[in-house]
Design an enzyme around this catalytic site. Sequence first.
Site, PDB file in Angstrom:
ATOM      1  N   ASP A  64     -73.391   3.174 -88.040  1.00 27.10           N
ATOM      2  CA  ASP A  64     -74.793   3.445 -88.357  1.00 27.10           C
ATOM      3  C   ASP A  64     -75.010   2.881 -89.758  1.00 27.10           C
ATOM      4  O   ASP A  64     -74.488   3.418 -90.742  1.00 27.10           O
ATOM      5  CB  ASP A  64     -75.067   4.957 -88.329  1.00 27.10           C
ATOM      6  CG  ASP A  64     -76.513   5.289 -88.684  1.00 27.10           C
ATOM      7  OD1 ASP A  64     -77.234   4.409 -89.196  1.00 27.10           O
ATOM      8  OD2 ASP A  64     -76.917   6.439 -88.462  1.00 27.10           O
ATOM      9  N   TYR A  82     -92.761  -0.634 -90.883  1.00 27.13           N
ATOM     10  CA  TYR A  82     -91.921  -1.810 -90.601  1.00 27.13           C
ATOM     11  C   TYR A  82     -92.261  -2.954 -91.567  1.00 27.13           C
ATOM     12  O   TYR A  82     -91.374  -3.565 -92.168  1.00 27.13           O
ATOM     13  CB  TYR A  82     -92.128  -2.254 -89.149  1.00 27.13           C
ATOM     14  CG  TYR A  82     -91.299  -3.462 -88.764  1.00 27.13           C
ATOM     15  CD1 TYR A  82     -89.962  -3.325 -88.430  1.00 27.13           C
ATOM     16  CD2 TYR A  82     -91.866  -4.742 -88.725  1.00 27.13           C
ATOM     17  CE1 TYR A  82     -89.193  -4.431 -88.077  1.00 27.13           C
ATOM     18  CE2 TYR A  82     -91.112  -5.849 -88.373  1.00 27.13           C
ATOM     19  CZ  TYR A  82     -89.774  -5.687 -88.044  1.00 27.13           C
ATOM     20  OH  TYR A  82     -89.020  -6.788 -87.700  1.00 27.13           O
ATOM     21  N   LYS A 133     -89.770  -4.698 -94.414  1.00 33.85           N
ATOM     22  CA  LYS A 133     -89.352  -6.106 -94.421  1.00 33.85           C
ATOM     23  C   LYS A 133     -89.781  -6.810 -95.715  1.00 33.85           C
ATOM     24  O   LYS A 133     -89.119  -7.742 -96.166  1.00 33.85           O
ATOM     25  CB  LYS A 133     -89.902  -6.821 -93.184  1.00 33.85           C
ATOM     26  CG  LYS A 133     -89.297  -6.299 -91.867  1.00 33.85           C
ATOM     27  CD  LYS A 133     -87.786  -6.437 -91.848  1.00 33.85           C
ATOM     28  CE  LYS A 133     -87.163  -5.942 -90.553  1.00 33.85           C
ATOM     29  NZ  LYS A 133     -85.699  -6.125 -90.522  1.00 33.85           N
TER      30      LYS A 133
HETATM   31  N1  LIG Z   1     -87.593  -9.615 -82.286  1.00 36.44           N
HETATM   32  C1  LIG Z   1     -88.471  -9.992 -83.179  1.00 36.44           C
HETATM   33  O1  LIG Z   1     -89.561 -10.453 -82.834  1.00 36.44           O
HETATM   34  C2  LIG Z   1     -88.147  -9.876 -84.657  1.00 36.44           C
HETATM   35  C3  LIG Z   1     -89.064 -10.425 -85.560  1.00 36.44           C
HETATM   36  C4  LIG Z   1     -88.811 -10.338 -86.922  1.00 36.44           C
HETATM   37  C5  LIG Z   1     -87.664  -9.719 -87.386  1.00 36.44           C
HETATM   38  N2  LIG Z   1     -86.785  -9.194 -86.487  1.00 36.44           N
HETATM   39  C6  LIG Z   1     -85.601  -8.523 -87.050  1.00 36.44           C
HETATM   40  O2  LIG Z   1     -84.415  -9.024 -86.469  1.00 36.44           O
HETATM   41  C7  LIG Z   1     -83.432  -7.984 -86.417  1.00 36.44           C
HETATM   42  C8  LIG Z   1     -82.894  -7.875 -85.002  1.00 36.44           C
HETATM   43  O3  LIG Z   1     -83.975  -7.527 -84.149  1.00 36.44           O
HETATM   44  P1  LIG Z   1     -83.934  -7.686 -82.548  1.00 36.44           P
HETATM   45  O4  LIG Z   1     -85.245  -8.202 -82.158  1.00 36.44           O
HETATM   46  O5  LIG Z   1     -82.705  -8.376 -82.132  1.00 36.44           O
HETATM   47  O6  LIG Z   1     -83.895  -6.141 -82.128  1.00 36.44           O
HETATM   48  P2  LIG Z   1     -83.086  -5.372 -80.987  1.00 36.44           P
HETATM   49  O7  LIG Z   1     -83.765  -4.049 -80.879  1.00 36.44           O
HETATM   50  O8  LIG Z   1     -82.908  -6.219 -79.794  1.00 36.44           O
HETATM   51  O9  LIG Z   1     -81.639  -5.183 -81.665  1.00 36.44           O
HETATM   52  C9  LIG Z   1     -81.447  -4.375 -82.797  1.00 36.44           C
HETATM   53  C10 LIG Z   1     -80.052  -3.795 -82.743  1.00 36.44           C
HETATM   54  O10 LIG Z   1     -79.861  -2.997 -83.925  1.00 36.44           O
HETATM   55  C11 LIG Z   1     -79.199  -1.805 -83.553  1.00 36.44           C
HETATM   56  N3  LIG Z   1     -79.451  -0.734 -84.531  1.00 36.44           N
HETATM   57  C12 LIG Z   1     -80.602  -0.048 -84.729  1.00 36.44           C
HETATM   58  N4  LIG Z   1     -80.418   0.865 -85.687  1.00 36.44           N
HETATM   59  C13 LIG Z   1     -79.132   0.743 -86.112  1.00 36.44           C
HETATM   60  C14 LIG Z   1     -78.354   1.403 -87.094  1.00 36.44           C
HETATM   61  N5  LIG Z   1     -78.857   2.405 -87.849  1.00 36.44           N
HETATM   62  N6  LIG Z   1     -77.070   1.028 -87.277  1.00 36.44           N
HETATM   63  C15 LIG Z   1     -76.537   0.022 -86.514  1.00 36.44           C
HETATM   64  N7  LIG Z   1     -77.225  -0.631 -85.568  1.00 36.44           N
HETATM   65  C16 LIG Z   1     -78.513  -0.271 -85.373  1.00 36.44           C
HETATM   66  C17 LIG Z   1     -79.753  -1.468 -82.171  1.00 36.44           C
HETATM   67  O11 LIG Z   1     -78.904  -0.561 -81.480  1.00 36.44           O
HETATM   68  C18 LIG Z   1     -79.829  -2.849 -81.531  1.00 36.44           C
HETATM   69  O12 LIG Z   1     -78.634  -3.185 -80.865  1.00 36.44           O
HETATM   70  C19 LIG Z   1     -84.116  -6.720 -86.919  1.00 36.44           C
HETATM   71  O13 LIG Z   1     -83.814  -6.501 -88.283  1.00 36.44           O
HETATM   72  C20 LIG Z   1     -85.584  -7.039 -86.748  1.00 36.44           C
HETATM   73  O14 LIG Z   1     -86.421  -6.303 -87.608  1.00 36.44           O
HETATM   74  C21 LIG Z   1     -86.998  -9.254 -85.152  1.00 36.44           C
END
Ligand SMILES: NC(=O)c1ccc[n+]([C@@H]2O[C@H](COP(=O)([O-])OP(=O)(O)OC[C@H]3O[C@@H](n4cnc5c(N)ncnc54)[C@H](O)[C@@H]3O)[C@@H](O)[C@H]2O)c1
Length: 251
Positions: free
Chosen positions: A60, A154, A158
């Site tokens: 975590d 959020y 960021k």
């Molecule tokens: N998908 C998008 O459109 C997007 C856009 C901009 C930024 N992001 C950023 O990219 C990153 C990955 O996002 P994603 O889209 O792959 O999301 P996702 O939800 O598919 O994956 C996120 C992962 O993080 C894990 N997680 C959450 N809280 C946690 C914690 N406290 N400790 C350890 N693991 C934890 C979840 O279990 C999950 O496996 C994030 O930081 C997100 O904010 C995503």
Amino acid sequence: MSRVADKVVLVTGAGSGIGRATAKLLADEGATVIVTDINQPGGLETVQQIGGKARFLLQDTAQEADWKRIIDDILAREGRLDGLVNNAGIAGPFPSTFESETVEQWQRILSINVHGVFLGCKHGVPALRSSGGGSIVNLSSLAAFLGTPNLSAYGASKGAVRQFTKTVAIDCARKGYKVRCNSVHPGVILTPMGEGILPNDKVKERVRGSIPIGEFGAPRDIAYGILYLISDESRFVTGAELVIDGGMNAI
Ligand SMILES: NC(=O)c1ccc[n+]([C@@H]2O[C@H](COP(=O)([O-])OP(=O)(O)OC[C@H]3O[C@@H](n4cnc5c(N)ncnc54)[C@H](O)[C@@H]3O)[C@@H](O)[C@H]2O)c1
């Protein structure tokens, strides 16, 4: 291919989406990847998809004790750490305006998205230094540049990651640590998180229409940017913002 041959890289939140794609690409390019996530089945699935040269640790990222345990484990087992991808993050419920957001929800989002990245840098930098230097990539977002009325906590989180990344980059550079730190800013990427802000086909088409390139991003589009920043190809890049968003931030 071997763009990150022999590097040991920790990817948080690698049990899904962008983290999984990044872990797989880094492994394809020769790295040993430490996959961590709060979601054990997801993390184990990533390791299975990679095949060799990867292992899973439950973490975590909001908990300091977990960071100490993970870093100690990597230094004991792999003997070094060359790269850290602070990818784990949550969006929280959608929509969440600043008027509807509760204090508990705000704190939960910031504890993972900001506090987690701070802890990763705090505990990751000494390990990278003791390995002769390395690279940190922090996942920020397009949201760091824009108002996000439906994702208020959020967007704030960021924005904090974007600014904090530059602080770590400059502090490490001036102190001669040989540790680089950069932020990556995805647009709308089709992952479980990305799908969560596209509740129906009508919204999906409207958002797709707002992307200059005309399509959503895939997790691998972000992974390629992270690969570059982890590799030595980016040896002169620190404190930078890599926007990967199909052109949205350029409008
Ligand atoms: N998908 C998008 O459109 C997007 C856009 C901009 C930024 N992001 C950023 O990219 C990153 C990955 O996002 P994603 O889209 O792959 O999301 P996702 O939800 O598919 O994956 C996120 C992962 O993080 C894990 N997680 C959450 N809280 C946690 C914690 N406290 N400790 C350890 N693991 C934890 C979840 O279990 C999950 O496996 C994030 O930081 C997100 O904010 C995503």
